[in-house]
Design an enzyme around this catalytic site. Structure first.
Site, mmCIF file in Angstrom:
data_model
loop_
_atom_site.group_PDB
_atom_site.id
_atom_site.type_symbol
_atom_site.label_atom_id
_atom_site.label_comp_id
_atom_site.label_asym_id
_atom_site.label_seq_id
_atom_site.Cartn_x
_atom_site.Cartn_y
_atom_site.Cartn_z
ATOM 1 N N ARG A 63 0.768 -1.412 0.035
ATOM 2 C CA ARG A 63 0.019 0.157 0.017
ATOM 3 C C ARG A 63 0.794 1.271 0.133
ATOM 4 O O ARG A 63 0.517 2.268 -0.583
ATOM 5 C CB ARG A 63 -0.923 -0.136 1.278
ATOM 6 C CG ARG A 63 -1.787 0.969 1.227
ATOM 7 C CD ARG A 63 -3.066 0.977 2.264
ATOM 8 N NE ARG A 63 -3.664 2.139 2.643
ATOM 9 C CZ ARG A 63 -3.666 3.085 3.459
ATOM 10 N NH1 ARG A 63 -2.974 2.870 4.404
ATOM 11 N NH2 ARG A 63 -4.806 4.003 3.602
ATOM 12 N N ASN A 95 -3.137 9.079 4.488
ATOM 13 C CA ASN A 95 -1.973 8.575 5.177
ATOM 14 C C ASN A 95 -1.893 8.529 6.759
ATOM 15 O O ASN A 95 -1.576 7.392 7.376
ATOM 16 C CB ASN A 95 -0.696 9.215 4.570
ATOM 17 C CG ASN A 95 -0.566 8.876 3.167
ATOM 18 O OD1 ASN A 95 -1.179 7.877 2.466
ATOM 19 N ND2 ASN A 95 0.131 9.738 2.492
#
Length: 322
Positions: A63, A95
């Protein structure tokens, strides 16, 4: 005088050509074959140890590579820490409190620097580690194209704008990938990375509590740890993206979509009566085709605007600019 002018002109022209060729250098699979011959074994050894310690780490590193490439290209910018004078991408909405595994990249960088100091970019380390994560979890392998250099800048705003949220519609997803030069097939294949890993309650709360195109039993199970009432105590509760085999690479993700057991809204959008239904059905019954398309998509994604030649730098520490 004319001869001197002609010679000077040729020298300038030569330098321009060299400069263009240097800045437009292509990625190659044998980029470090001479300068760092033990690169691949060094990276894989650290990744193997990290995944042995926590199987979820494979999905986390994969990812991270995705989140790097979709923000101004595969340039290692996602690895940069914030400082008092520099704002990176780690605290962007997609994030913050979510992207993980930075310490593993640090460990790999340390090992690689010991083997061949100042040679291998953090961007390339991340690309190799993403491939190894898939392989270690029983997925396909491929020859990673290398030669990227590291960015000296980052963009929190681009991270906020370029990474599709889990609430995305199918048309949003198609457009998002198209903006990166990736096809709809690339998008559906890359989404199959959700055959490994876990997601936080905050990303699927609305789906499991409010949406109708979801298996009732599946929704009820997820509601037990992710109720409709928003709470900081449940926001980070985890659930597997693939309920059957979250630590093994396979095509169960697509089978789940057909059975309305996609965990994220954006997952289930791939099988919601739209243009990607047929591809989901193909991948659900043909794992070889899925793996082939996934590998091609990873190579395509790894080619998004890399810094090469004399652009960027080779960071000594992946968290900071030299």
């Amino acid at each position: 005088m004319a001869t001197s002018f002609s010679l000077a002109f040729l020298v300038v022209a030569y330098l321009v050509v060299v400069s263009i060729e240097s800045s437009n250098a292509q990625l190659t699979t044998n980029f470090y074959s001479t300068s760092c011959p033990n690169l691949f074994s060094t990276v894989k050894s650290v990744m193997q140890s990290a995944i042995n310690k926590e199987a979820r780490m494979g999905a986390s590193i994969l990812r991270m590579f995705f989140h790097d490439c979709f923000v101004n290209g595969c340039d290692g910018s996602v690895l940069l820490d914030d400082t008092s004078t520099f704002t990176g991408e780690k605290n962007a909405i997609p994030n913050k409190d979510s992207l993980r595994g930075f310490e593993v990249i640090d460990q790999i960088k340390t090992a690689v620097e010991k083997a061949c100091p100042g040679v291998v970019s953090c961007a390339d380390i991340l690309a190799i580690a993403a491939r190894d994560s898939v392989v270690i979890l029983k997925g396909p392998t491929w020859n990673v194209k290398l030669g990227r250099r590291d960015a000296t800048t980052a963009s929190q705003s681009a991270a906020n704008n370029n990474l599709a949220p889990p609430t995305s519609s199918l048309s949003d997803l198609i457009t998002n990938y198209k903006n990166q030069g990736l096809s709809t097939t690339d998008m559906v294949a890359l989404s199959g990375a959700h055959t490994i890993g876990q997601a936080r309650c905050i990303t699927f709360r609305t789906r499991v509590n409010n949406e109708s195109n979801i298996d009732t039993s599946f929704a009820t199970t997820r509601q037990s740890t992710c109720p409709s009432v928003v709470s900081n105590t449940t926001n980070n509760n985890l659930a597997p993206l693939d309920v059957q085999t979250p630590n093994t690479w396979d095509n169960n993700y697509y089978k789940n979509l057909i059975n309305q057991k996609g965990l994220l809204h954006s997952d289930q959008q791939l099988f919601s009566g739209g243009s990607t239904n047929a591809l989901v059905q193909t991948y659900s019954t043909n794992p070889t085709q899925f793996n082939t398309d996934f590998v091609n998509a990873m190579i395509n994604m790894g080619n998004i605007k890399p810094l090469t030649g004399t652009n960027g730098q080779i960071r000594k520490n992946c968290r900071t600019i030299n």
